[in-house]
Design a protein around this motif. Structure first.
Motif, PDB file in Angstrom:
ATOM      1  N   TRP A 268       0.855  -1.185   0.000  1.00  0.00           N
ATOM      2  CA  TRP A 268       0.000   0.000   0.000  1.00  0.00           C
ATOM      3  C   TRP A 268       0.895   1.240   0.000  1.00  0.00           C
ATOM      4  CZ3 TRP A 268      -4.861  -0.867  -1.026  1.00  0.00           C
ATOM      5  CH2 TRP A 268      -5.538  -1.976  -0.501  1.00  0.00           C
ATOM      6  N   PHE A 269       0.543   2.206  -0.807  1.00  0.00           N
ATOM      7  CA  PHE A 269       1.221   3.496  -0.791  1.00  0.00           C
ATOM      8  C   PHE A 269       0.509   4.433   0.179  1.00  0.00           C
ATOM      9  CE2 PHE A 269       1.182   7.929  -2.164  1.00  0.00           C
ATOM     10  CZ  PHE A 269       2.542   8.219  -2.182  1.00  0.00           C
ATOM     11  N   HIS A 270       1.298   5.096   1.020  1.00  0.00           N
ATOM     12  CA  HIS A 270       0.738   6.076   1.949  1.00  0.00           C
ATOM     13  C   HIS A 270       1.140   7.509   1.598  1.00  0.00           C
ATOM     14  CE1 HIS A 270      -1.068   3.192   4.586  1.00  0.00           C
ATOM     15  NE2 HIS A 270       0.068   2.621   4.885  1.00  0.00           N
ATOM     16  N   GLU A 271       2.456   7.747   1.512  1.00  0.00           N
ATOM     17  CA  GLU A 271       2.916   9.117   1.314  1.00  0.00           C
ATOM     18  C   GLU A 271       4.313   9.096   0.721  1.00  0.00           C
ATOM     19  OE1 GLU A 271       2.899  13.300   3.877  1.00  0.00           O
ATOM     20  OE2 GLU A 271       3.343  11.415   4.933  1.00  0.00           O
ATOM     21  N   ALA A 272       4.618  10.090  -0.099  1.00  0.00           N
ATOM     22  CA  ALA A 272       5.972  10.261  -0.629  1.00  0.00           C
ATOM     23  C   ALA A 272       6.208  11.742  -0.869  1.00  0.00           C
ATOM     24  CB  ALA A 272       6.165   9.476  -1.927  1.00  0.00           C
ATOM     25  N   ALA A 273       7.489  12.124  -0.850  1.00  0.00           N
ATOM     26  CA  ALA A 273       7.878  13.497  -1.144  1.00  0.00           C
ATOM     27  C   ALA A 273       9.310  13.476  -1.656  1.00  0.00           C
ATOM     28  CB  ALA A 273       7.760  14.382   0.098  1.00  0.00           C
ATOM     29  N   CYS A 274       9.681  14.493  -2.416  1.00  0.00           N
ATOM     30  CA  CYS A 274      11.049  14.543  -2.928  1.00  0.00           C
ATOM     31  C   CYS A 274      11.527  15.982  -3.034  1.00  0.00           C
ATOM     32  CB  CYS A 274      11.164  13.824  -4.266  1.00  0.00           C
ATOM     33  SG  CYS A 274      10.118  14.493  -5.586  1.00  0.00           S
ATOM     34  N   TRP A 275      12.837  16.124  -3.002  1.00  0.00           N
ATOM     35  CA  TRP A 275      13.500  17.415  -3.125  1.00  0.00           C
ATOM     36  C   TRP A 275      14.687  17.251  -4.073  1.00  0.00           C
ATOM     37  CZ3 TRP A 275      11.288  15.399   1.099  1.00  0.00           C
ATOM     38  CH2 TRP A 275      10.415  16.188   1.862  1.00  0.00           C
ATOM     39  N   THR A 276      14.981  18.254  -4.841  1.00  0.00           N
ATOM     40  CA  THR A 276      16.140  18.201  -5.731  1.00  0.00           C
ATOM     41  C   THR A 276      17.357  18.844  -5.069  1.00  0.00           C
ATOM     42  OG1 THR A 276      15.352  20.215  -6.808  1.00  0.00           O
ATOM     43  CG2 THR A 276      14.790  18.094  -7.844  1.00  0.00           C
ATOM     44  N   HIS A 277      17.433  18.686  -3.778  1.00  0.00           N
ATOM     45  CA  HIS A 277      18.628  19.045  -3.022  1.00  0.00           C
ATOM     46  C   HIS A 277      18.728  18.122  -1.813  1.00  0.00           C
ATOM     47  CE1 HIS A 277      15.486  21.476  -0.980  1.00  0.00           C
ATOM     48  NE2 HIS A 277      16.219  21.305   0.113  1.00  0.00           N
ATOM     49  N   ALA A 278      19.895  18.059  -1.233  1.00  0.00           N
ATOM     50  CA  ALA A 278      20.117  17.230  -0.051  1.00  0.00           C
ATOM     51  C   ALA A 278      19.673  18.018   1.177  1.00  0.00           C
ATOM     52  CB  ALA A 278      21.585  16.838   0.057  1.00  0.00           C
ATOM     53  N   LEU A 279      18.666  17.509   1.863  1.00  0.00           N
ATOM     54  CA  LEU A 279      18.153  18.214   3.042  1.00  0.00           C
ATOM     55  C   LEU A 279      19.219  18.291   4.120  1.00  0.00           C
ATOM     56  CD1 LEU A 279      14.524  16.768   3.436  1.00  0.00           C
ATOM     57  CD2 LEU A 279      15.288  18.753   2.118  1.00  0.00           C
ATOM     58  N   ASP A 280      19.278  19.435   4.799  1.00  0.00           N
ATOM     59  CA  ASP A 280      20.231  19.563   5.906  1.00  0.00           C
ATOM     60  C   ASP A 280      19.679  18.902   7.157  1.00  0.00           C
ATOM     61  OD1 ASP A 280      18.337  21.327   6.978  1.00  0.00           O
ATOM     62  OD2 ASP A 280      19.442  23.127   6.380  1.00  0.00           O
ATOM     63  N   ALA A 281      20.448  18.931   8.214  1.00  0.00           N
ATOM     64  CA  ALA A 281      20.084  18.218   9.438  1.00  0.00           C
ATOM     65  C   ALA A 281      18.761  18.706  10.008  1.00  0.00           C
ATOM     66  CB  ALA A 281      21.200  18.355  10.472  1.00  0.00           C
ATOM     67  N   ALA A 282      18.530  20.013   9.955  1.00  0.00           N
ATOM     68  CA  ALA A 282      17.286  20.552  10.509  1.00  0.00           C
ATOM     69  C   ALA A 282      16.088  20.092   9.685  1.00  0.00           C
ATOM     70  CB  ALA A 282      17.355  22.077  10.548  1.00  0.00           C
ATOM     71  N   ALA A 283      16.245  20.074   8.361  1.00  0.00           N
ATOM     72  CA  ALA A 283      15.146  19.633   7.504  1.00  0.00           C
ATOM     73  C   ALA A 283      14.881  18.140   7.685  1.00  0.00           C
ATOM     74  CB  ALA A 283      15.458  19.944   6.047  1.00  0.00           C
TER      75      ALA A 283
END
Length: 714
Positions: A268-283
């Motif tokens: 089952w799919f629940h949620e997905a998200a993507c970014w075209t940068h490497a998230l920092d520690a806070a993110a």
């Protein structure tokens, strides 16, 4: 019959079980306030390039691009909530010419939903998801020289099933079409855990093990020149792993499919998200907090192990165990459900089965099963007058043992440990015994339950037994004996016995003709109950079984504290608590409600079907049985019953029954409550979530013991 509820993270099997064609109905589902999540969500992190959510319906679109109005509806796409117009689309391998539809399904993780492609046929355990389904994202660059972050939440309800070639294979979670490479893979039955870039020299084991059924949240972060970091359920598990892909690898991304025939992960799919940068520690910390919306980790399943004789076999054929298990899973918020059973004759040398036509619990019902003879029964009465507490398993019991345990068992050892409680739709041959055998019958039930529990090293309080009120069958006194016995056993807390179907006379003979306008039936096989009625008992029984499972602490993603104590059945339906002889031929019944608040007297019930008074005597030495000619709703808790004649004996020597002995009330002819008109608590509409077939008014319970007529009103 036995119910099997499964320990968290444990597997399910169904050797010999049915292939059930089970339609999923439309319906909306609300979420109780106690289950709400206040954030954060992925949109709280800057630079979001894609976000898709199936937990609720707000961004799940139909085939025309409109937001779905209800769960269990066909999905055309999942809209991109980031605003970048990059939808997730259903994917099927090109060789699949008849794909199942993609559906948005409620209650996959707590009160939150998921998107997948459930197959209408249950292969081994529900839900059986299409082995050739996935989701597709048109373009996302997962190259080693690109900075990117990908977030995914999914539920795997079981290992792969419904295929021969790939059932034992691992399951792909994220696959790059351009590279022809699976980025993340989940282990199958052979063992192992999550693997990064499986099949490549740079393969990395993210976890050593992985529960068969689970919900997990995964974060992948690729930093050029550094590698891939992985977080699982908020915990950093891999640091700076090598990304073996070329520096740039744009193109189509598949979720839950590896672009091969039957290549689906069946998740089952629940949620997905993507970014075209490497998230920092806070993110990353914020994204980990987003996972708080989901119940993560190993998940639970519910399975039914069916024991009994021919009506148990028809129970299985009707799909009743699957319906009961699905209802229990609904109460628990469990990920999977199943039915395990085996009729006799399929496996021999040694014999292995859980059901056998015509056989009672013990050989104590002459002339077919005289004590002391080696007739096949589950429990052997040696015929020497000994107590059932000393009896050993008979041939059927030995076949059950071989079916469940030992070198040639058909149920694996890991599955044996999953059986959490027993349930028997079983009373036929035992109800042919004389009333004087009541103590012996109760002892045999207790003894067989004890020996069965011993196969798993369990006690009565660890493995409860669910039984039904005896079906109509041949003899009045024997049927009443079984009904009284089952009630007696259920009232003894040391026995761990519960009644899952307290009314079974509101049924028709197998394969009979039935007129739904009049409620009259004709013909059929009176020794067996008709399959629509058996299926209804499975659905109704899920309420009692669900409550029992909650008391065992088997909740999965829905805590027991969230289960409402009002608005849902918990006592088996309405019951008669007082019978007042207001006139020589009129009895006023007082009804105690369960979850309903009114009474319905339909079809033949209005002509008195099932109501009777025993004019003097007892079940052991019955007096004249006076049937009823009419029944009328007086108010929400009272029914007036008109008898065919005046009882000869005074009221205190007359007993009221509903019904007496082997009387068949008939389908649609029982008095019921009005449960289907009651608005359930928010998030607790079984009919909305599981389908309209689960919307059933609860029938008036059978009277195990007759009620002495009173001369004053309640």
């Amino acid at each position: 019959m036995a119910v099997m509820a499964v320990a968290s993270g444990a597997p399910l099997t169904n050797p010999g079980g049915p292939i059930l064609s089970q339609a999923i109905s439309m319906g909306a589902s609300s979420v109780p306030a106690s289950a709400t999540f206040s954030g954060p969500y992925p949109s709280a992190i800057s630079g979001l390039s894609g976000w898709w959510d199936a937990g609720t319906l707000g961004s799940v679109l139909d085939l025309n691009g409109n937001v779905l109005s209800s769960f269990n509806s066909t999905v055309g796409s999942l809209a991109d909530k980031s605003g970048n117009n990059a939808p997730l689309l259903p994917f099927h391998f090109i060789a699949d010419t008849t794909p199942n539809p993609t559906l948005a399904v409620p209650r996959v993780n707590g009160f939150l939903g998921g998107v997948g492609s459930p197959d209408p046929k249950i292969a081994q355990y529900g839900p059986s998801l299409d082995p050739d389904w996935g989701l597709s994202l048109a373009d996302f660059d997962v190259g080693s020289g690109q900075a990117w972050t990908f977030y995914l939440v999914w539920t795997r309800p079981n290992w792969r099933q419904g295929t021969i070639q790939v059932n034992n294979n691992p399951t792909p979670l994220l696959h790059s079409m351009a590279a022809g490479t699976t980025v993340i893979q989940a282990a199958g039955p052979a063992g192992g855990g999550l693997v990064l870039f499986p099949g490549t020299p740079q393969s990395v084991a993210i976890t050593a093990t992985l529960a068969r059924r689970h919900t997990h949240a995964l974060i992948l972060r690729n930093t050029p020149g550094v590698g891939i970091d992985v977080w699982l359920d908020g915990v950093a598990v891999v640091t700076a792993a090598i990304n073996p892909l070329p520096a740039t690898m744009p193109g189509q991304i598949l979720l839950f499919h590896d672009n091969t025939v039957q290549g689906s992960a069946q998740c089952w799919f629940h949620e997905a998200a993507c970014w075209t940068h490497a998230l920092d520690a806070a993110a990353i910390a914020t994204l980990n907090a987003c996972e708080g919306r989901w119940v993560l980790g190993a998940r639970r399943g519910v399975n039914l192990l069916v024991m009994g004789q021919s009506n148990a076999e028809w129970f299985v054929q009707a799909g009743a165990p699957l319906a009961l298990a699905q209802g229990v899973a609904w109460y628990l918020g469990a990920a999977a459900w199943a039915s395990t059973s085996m009729p006799s004759g399929n496996y021999n040398s040694p014999a292995r089965y859980s059901m056998v036509s015509g056989h009672p619990i013990s050989n104590s019902s002459p002339p077919l099963f005289p004590p002391g003879l080696a007739n096949g029964t589950f429990l052997a009465n040696p015929g020497d007058g000994s107590s059932p507490t000393t009896w050993a398993l008979g041939p059927d019991g030995q076949a059950l043992t071989a079916y469940l345990t030992g070198a040639q068992a058909l149920v694996s050892s890991i599955d044996e440990g999953d059986i959490a409680f027993l349930l028997w739709p079983w009373s036929e041959q035992d109800s042919t015994m004389p009333y004087t055998n009541k103590t012996l019958y109760k002892g045999s039930v207790s003894r067989l339950a004890s020996l069965t529990r011993a196969l798993f090293g369990r006690s009565a309080d660890q493995m409860p037994l669910l039984m039904w009120s005896a079906i109509p069958y041949e003899t009045n006194s024997g049927v009443q004996m079984v009904r009284e016995s089952v009630l007696d056993l259920s009232l003894d807390p040391t026995q761990g016995i519960f009644i899952f179907a307290p009314q079974t006379a509101d049924s028709n003979p197998l394969n009979s003709s039935w007129n739904p306008v009049t409620g009259l039936f004709s013909g059929g096989d009176p020794e067996h109950r008709d399959q629509p009625d058996l299926l209804r008992y499975g659905r109704l029984g899920s309420h009692m079984a669900g409550r029992v499972a909650l008391t065992l602490g088997l909740s999965d993603t829905i805590p027991a504290s969230d289960v409402p104590m009002v608005g849902l059945p918990k006592n088996g339906g309405p019951s008669i608590i007082h019978a007042y002889q207001s006139a020589p031929t009129e009895i006023i019944l007082t009804i105690q409600h369960d979850a309903g608040n009114d009474l319905i007297v339909p079809l033949q019930a209005a002509n008195g079907a099932g109501f009777a008074v025993m004019d003097g005597g007892s079940v052991a030495n019955p007096g004249v049985i006076i049937t009823a000619t009419a029944a009328l709703r007086v108010d929400s808790t009272h029914i007036a019953v008109t008898l065919a004649q005046v009882p000869v004996n005074p009221a205190d020597q007359c007993l009221f029954y509903y019904p007496y002995g082997s009387t068949q009330i008939g389908r649609g002819d029982a008095v019921t409550d009005n449960l289907t008109t009651i608005v359930p608590p928010a998030g607790w509409s079984m009919a909305n979530d599981l389908g309209a077939a689960f919307a059933i008014n609860m029938p008036l319970q059978a009277t195990a013991y007759g009620l002495t007529l009173a001369t004053t009103p309640a």
